[in-house]
Design a protein around this motif. Structure first.
Motif, PDB file in Angstrom:
ATOM      1  N   ASP A   1      -0.930   7.441   6.454  1.00 11.74           N
ATOM      2  CA  ASP A   1      -0.083   6.395   5.866  1.00 11.74           C
ATOM      3  C   ASP A   1      -0.695   5.017   6.100  1.00 11.74           C
ATOM      4  OD1 ASP A   1       1.714   8.277   4.983  1.00 11.74           O
ATOM      5  OD2 ASP A   1       3.136   7.978   6.629  1.00 11.74           O
ATOM      6  N   GLY A   2      -1.179   4.793   7.321  1.00 14.16           N
ATOM      7  CA  GLY A   2      -1.799   3.515   7.627  1.00 14.16           C
ATOM      8  C   GLY A   2      -3.078   3.301   6.839  1.00 14.16           C
ATOM      9  N   GLY A   3      -3.901   4.333   6.737  1.00 13.71           N
ATOM     10  CA  GLY A   3      -5.135   4.229   5.967  1.00 13.71           C
ATOM     11  C   GLY A   3      -4.867   3.934   4.503  1.00 13.71           C
ATOM     12  N   ARG A   4      -3.815   4.532   3.976  1.00 15.11           N
ATOM     13  CA  ARG A   4      -3.459   4.272   2.577  1.00 15.11           C
ATOM     14  C   ARG A   4      -3.086   2.799   2.386  1.00 15.11           C
ATOM     15  NH1 ARG A   4       1.362   3.760   0.850  1.00 15.11           N
ATOM     16  NH2 ARG A   4       2.268   4.942   2.578  1.00 15.11           N
ATOM     17  N   ARG A   5      -2.325   2.242   3.318  1.00  9.07           N
ATOM     18  CA  ARG A   5      -1.923   0.838   3.188  1.00  9.07           C
ATOM     19  C   ARG A   5      -3.120  -0.097   3.290  1.00  9.07           C
ATOM     20  NH1 ARG A   5       3.064   2.236   7.114  1.00  9.07           N
ATOM     21  NH2 ARG A   5       4.687   2.541   5.533  1.00  9.07           N
ATOM     22  N   VAL A   6      -4.020   0.195   4.236  1.00  9.96           N
ATOM     23  CA  VAL A   6      -5.240  -0.607   4.335  1.00  9.96           C
ATOM     24  C   VAL A   6      -6.044  -0.485   3.045  1.00  9.96           C
ATOM     25  CG1 VAL A   6      -7.436  -0.892   5.537  1.00  9.96           C
ATOM     26  CG2 VAL A   6      -5.347  -0.451   6.848  1.00  9.96           C
ATOM     27  N   GLY A   7      -6.158   0.731   2.532  1.00 13.70           N
ATOM     28  CA  GLY A   7      -6.912   0.961   1.305  1.00 13.70           C
ATOM     29  C   GLY A   7      -6.329   0.235   0.111  1.00 13.70           C
TER      30      GLY A   7
ATOM     31  N   LEU B   1      -9.030  -6.421  -2.957  1.00 22.22           N
ATOM     32  CA  LEU B   1     -10.189  -7.249  -2.634  1.00 22.22           C
ATOM     33  C   LEU B   1     -11.426  -6.798  -3.401  1.00 22.22           C
ATOM     34  CD1 LEU B   1      -9.845  -7.687   1.235  1.00 22.22           C
ATOM     35  CD2 LEU B   1      -8.892  -9.086  -0.591  1.00 22.22           C
ATOM     36  N   VAL B   2     -11.567  -5.488  -3.568  1.00 19.56           N
ATOM     37  CA  VAL B   2     -12.702  -4.965  -4.324  1.00 19.56           C
ATOM     38  C   VAL B   2     -12.657  -5.457  -5.768  1.00 19.56           C
ATOM     39  CG1 VAL B   2     -13.696  -2.853  -5.301  1.00 19.56           C
ATOM     40  CG2 VAL B   2     -13.095  -2.947  -2.878  1.00 19.56           C
ATOM     41  N   SER B   3     -11.479  -5.433  -6.358  1.00 16.84           N
ATOM     42  CA  SER B   3     -11.349  -5.912  -7.733  1.00 16.84           C
ATOM     43  C   SER B   3     -11.622  -7.409  -7.830  1.00 16.84           C
ATOM     44  CB  SER B   3      -9.944  -5.611  -8.260  1.00 16.84           C
ATOM     45  OG  SER B   3      -9.709  -4.217  -8.300  1.00 16.84           O
ATOM     46  N   PHE B   4     -11.281  -8.140  -6.792  1.00 15.42           N
ATOM     47  CA  PHE B   4     -11.448  -9.594  -6.809  1.00 15.42           C
ATOM     48  C   PHE B   4     -12.877 -10.016  -6.468  1.00 15.42           C
ATOM     49  CE2 PHE B   4     -11.339 -13.712  -4.583  1.00 15.42           C
ATOM     50  CZ  PHE B   4     -10.800 -14.508  -5.579  1.00 15.42           C
ATOM     51  N   PHE B   5     -13.477  -9.379  -5.438  1.00  9.82           N
ATOM     52  CA  PHE B   5     -14.753  -9.841  -4.889  1.00  9.82           C
ATOM     53  C   PHE B   5     -15.949  -9.008  -5.351  1.00  9.82           C
ATOM     54  CE2 PHE B   5     -17.719  -9.941  -1.095  1.00  9.82           C
ATOM     55  CZ  PHE B   5     -18.183 -11.224  -1.320  1.00  9.82           C
ATOM     56  N   ASN B   6     -15.722  -7.748  -5.678  1.00  7.09           N
ATOM     57  CA  ASN B   6     -16.794  -6.846  -6.111  1.00  7.09           C
ATOM     58  C   ASN B   6     -17.948  -6.801  -5.102  1.00  7.09           C
ATOM     59  OD1 ASN B   6     -19.064  -6.627  -8.958  1.00  7.09           O
ATOM     60  ND2 ASN B   6     -18.184  -5.007  -7.718  1.00  7.09           N
ATOM     61  N   PRO B   7     -17.657  -6.378  -3.851  1.00  7.76           N
ATOM     62  CA  PRO B   7     -18.713  -6.337  -2.838  1.00  7.76           C
ATOM     63  C   PRO B   7     -19.688  -5.184  -3.066  1.00  7.76           C
ATOM     64  CG  PRO B   7     -16.727  -5.363  -1.966  1.00  7.76           C
ATOM     65  CD  PRO B   7     -16.367  -5.892  -3.339  1.00  7.76           C
ATOM     66  N   SER B   8     -20.833  -5.250  -2.393  1.00  5.38           N
ATOM     67  CA  SER B   8     -21.817  -4.170  -2.445  1.00  5.38           C
ATOM     68  C   SER B   8     -21.583  -3.141  -1.346  1.00  5.38           C
ATOM     69  CB  SER B   8     -23.235  -4.731  -2.286  1.00  5.38           C
ATOM     70  OG  SER B   8     -23.511  -5.696  -3.262  1.00  5.38           O
ATOM     71  N   LEU B   9     -20.761  -3.512  -0.351  1.00 10.26           N
ATOM     72  CA  LEU B   9     -20.560  -2.657   0.818  1.00 10.26           C
ATOM     73  C   LEU B   9     -19.283  -3.074   1.529  1.00 10.26           C
ATOM     74  CD1 LEU B   9     -21.742  -0.623   3.026  1.00 10.26           C
ATOM     75  CD2 LEU B   9     -22.811  -2.643   4.048  1.00 10.26           C
TER      76      LEU B   9
ATOM     77  N   GLY C   1     -10.479   7.044  -0.141  1.00 12.83           N
ATOM     78  CA  GLY C   1      -9.812   7.662  -1.283  1.00 12.83           C
ATOM     79  C   GLY C   1      -8.902   6.694  -2.015  1.00 12.83           C
ATOM     80  N   THR C   2      -8.164   5.877  -1.249  1.00 13.90           N
ATOM     81  CA  THR C   2      -7.248   4.917  -1.865  1.00 13.90           C
ATOM     82  C   THR C   2      -8.010   3.857  -2.649  1.00 13.90           C
ATOM     83  OG1 THR C   2      -5.662   5.249  -0.062  1.00 13.90           O
ATOM     84  CG2 THR C   2      -5.376   3.292  -1.426  1.00 13.90           C
ATOM     85  N   ILE C   3      -9.092   3.344  -2.075  1.00 16.28           N
ATOM     86  CA  ILE C   3      -9.889   2.329  -2.780  1.00 16.28           C
ATOM     87  C   ILE C   3     -10.459   2.909  -4.062  1.00 16.28           C
ATOM     88  CG2 ILE C   3     -11.988   0.933  -2.674  1.00 16.28           C
ATOM     89  CD1 ILE C   3     -11.453   0.579   0.327  1.00 16.28           C
ATOM     90  N   TYR C   4     -11.025   4.099  -3.981  1.00 13.15           N
ATOM     91  CA  TYR C   4     -11.644   4.696  -5.165  1.00 13.15           C
ATOM     92  C   TYR C   4     -10.614   5.017  -6.251  1.00 13.15           C
ATOM     93  CZ  TYR C   4     -15.917   5.216  -2.372  1.00 13.15           C
ATOM     94  OH  TYR C   4     -17.029   4.985  -1.608  1.00 13.15           O
ATOM     95  N   ARG C   5      -9.405   5.391  -5.843  1.00 19.51           N
ATOM     96  CA  ARG C   5      -8.366   5.701  -6.825  1.00 19.51           C
ATOM     97  C   ARG C   5      -7.832   4.449  -7.499  1.00 19.51           C
ATOM     98  NH1 ARG C   5      -6.426   9.068  -2.750  1.00 19.51           N
ATOM     99  NH2 ARG C   5      -4.764   7.565  -2.290  1.00 19.51           N
TER     100      ARG C   5
END
Length: 398
Positions: A315-321, A327-335, A355-359
């Motif tokens: 549950d915690g990992g999902r919230r962090v994700g 942030l990924v959508s906003f910043f588009n980092p390489s890593l 998994g949450t970030i990729y989804r």
């Protein structure tokens, strides 16, 4: 004790040479001349002055390229920095050489809520003890990190939620007097990002996020190889971004903050509730044995296969994700690099965040996006703090 104290660079080229030696290691005079696109005479003049300032030294001949051999230059062997990482529950100190290799390290459990005087006294004692152990009289600089917002230009914490009594305290000036050298202060996650950039998995990446998941949750932002602090130094304070399915009260006074949902204290709180309600007999046994529960106890229960503890971590990992997906959508980092105490929860946490970030992120933003754990552990902060002050020490004298 060592008596020769290095000076400071006097020209911009000298500063660039020092930084190059720090980051790339020993270089021949020819390599430096070619890298900076200046004549060998100019390089020779600048190196001569840096040698007189006790900042560089010759370490031998370079490999032959035909004709007269060039000389290999390195940072002076007696250059030393101190990195101090003050966390919510511990204080770590290290002494590094000029290239930021850790020569001595010490970590002590300590509650930051004890206040600035006893915590900084412990930090100063650690640093001085390590310097004495190495026979060093005075370092070239001391870098310090704390787990809260920092006014970088003034060297003070500013309204840090988990650091009562630290608001406006002159951390930089107090430690400057103790060590008799320049001191710089930054927040913990920025220092960890710098440490990761210098010697971790992000060493060759220009744009990345370092996410600390511990007692607090924060994010260091590196864009085009430069740390981004924001207008007032509080960029990356993602622990206080609200999450949709939480009404937990945060130490900042708001409700639903990510940190209040899955920081170290929040995980211990939820584990305690599960133990007392009987939902997790295993956590109940740990509570009876230890008298309280910590995030480490949850990790032990996860390792033993306790389904309730596993679900708490997921549950915690999902919230962090979910926050990181934004942030990924906003910043588009390489890593994205994950660090901090809660990463000891291991693969279950990493897998849920990934998994949450990729989804939740667009395929274009994640198709080449590695999400990995830091392998520096507690040393990320002290190396980053040392790098922070090395940037100041190697700059042109003001």
């Amino acid at each position: 004790m060592e008596t020769s104290v290095p000076g400071r660079a006097e020209t911009r080229l000298q500063a660039k040479i020092l930084t190059r030696l720090r980051d790339a290691g020993p270089q021949s005079r020819i390599q430096l001349s070619e890298h900076f696109e200046v004549s060998r005479t100019t390089i020779g003049t600048e190196l001569g002055r840096l040698t007189a300032l006790h900042l560089v030294e010759e370490i031998g001949p370079a490999a032959s390229r035909g004709g007269r051999r060039s000389t290999v230059i390195d940072l002076a062997g007696h250059v030393r920095f101190v990195g101090i990482a003050i966390g919510a529950t511990s204080v770590s100190s290290a002494v590094t050489d000029g290239r930021l290799r850790v020569l001595a390290f010490e970590r002590t459990e300590c509650d930051v809520r004890r206040g600035p005087e006893p915590v900084l006294e412990l930090a100063a004692e650690q640093g001085r003890r390590l310097l004495v152990k190495l026979g060093v009289d005075r370092p070239l600089g001391v870098g310090v990190s704390v787990p809260g917002p920092v006014d970088f230009s003034r060297g003070i914490p500013v309204s840090p939620p988990i650091m009562p009594g630290w608001d406006g305290y002159p951390v930089r000036d107090v430690l400057g007097r103790r060590f008799d050298c320049p001191v710089l202060l930054d927040n913990d996650v920025n220092a960890m990002a710098l440490g990761e950039q210098h010697t971790g998995v992000a060493g060759t990446v220009e744009n990345f996020l370092f996410v600390k998941v511990g007692t607090g949750i924060g994010c260091g932002i590196v864009a085009k190889s430069e740390l981004y602090r924001g207008m007032d130094g509080c960029a990356g304070d993602i622990g206080h971004i609200p999450v949709a399915d939480s009404d937990a009260i945060c130490v900042c006074g708001n409700t639903g903050c990510l940190e209040a949902s899955f920081g170290g204290g929040a995980l211990a709180r939820d584990a305690l509730a599960a133990a007392r309600s009987g939902r997790s007999p295993m956590l109940g046994e740990l509570l009876e044995r230890n008298g309280t529960l910590t995030a480490a106890d949850v990790g032990e229960a996860v390792g033993a296969g306790d389904p309730v503890s596993v679900q708490l971590v997921r549950d915690g990992g999902r919230r962090v994700g979910e926050v990181l997906a934004g942030l990924v959508s906003f910043f588009n980092p390489s890593l994205i690099v994950l660090g901090g105490g809660l990463t000891l929860l291991g693969h279950i946490l990493l897998a849920e965040i990934r998994g949450t970030i990729y989804r939740r992120s667009l395929p274009l933003a994640t198709r080449n996006l590695p999400i990995v754990m830091s392998d520096l552990g507690a040393r990320a902060g002290v190396i980053g703090a040392a790098r922070l002050v090395s940037q100041e020490a190697y700059e042109v004298s003001r």
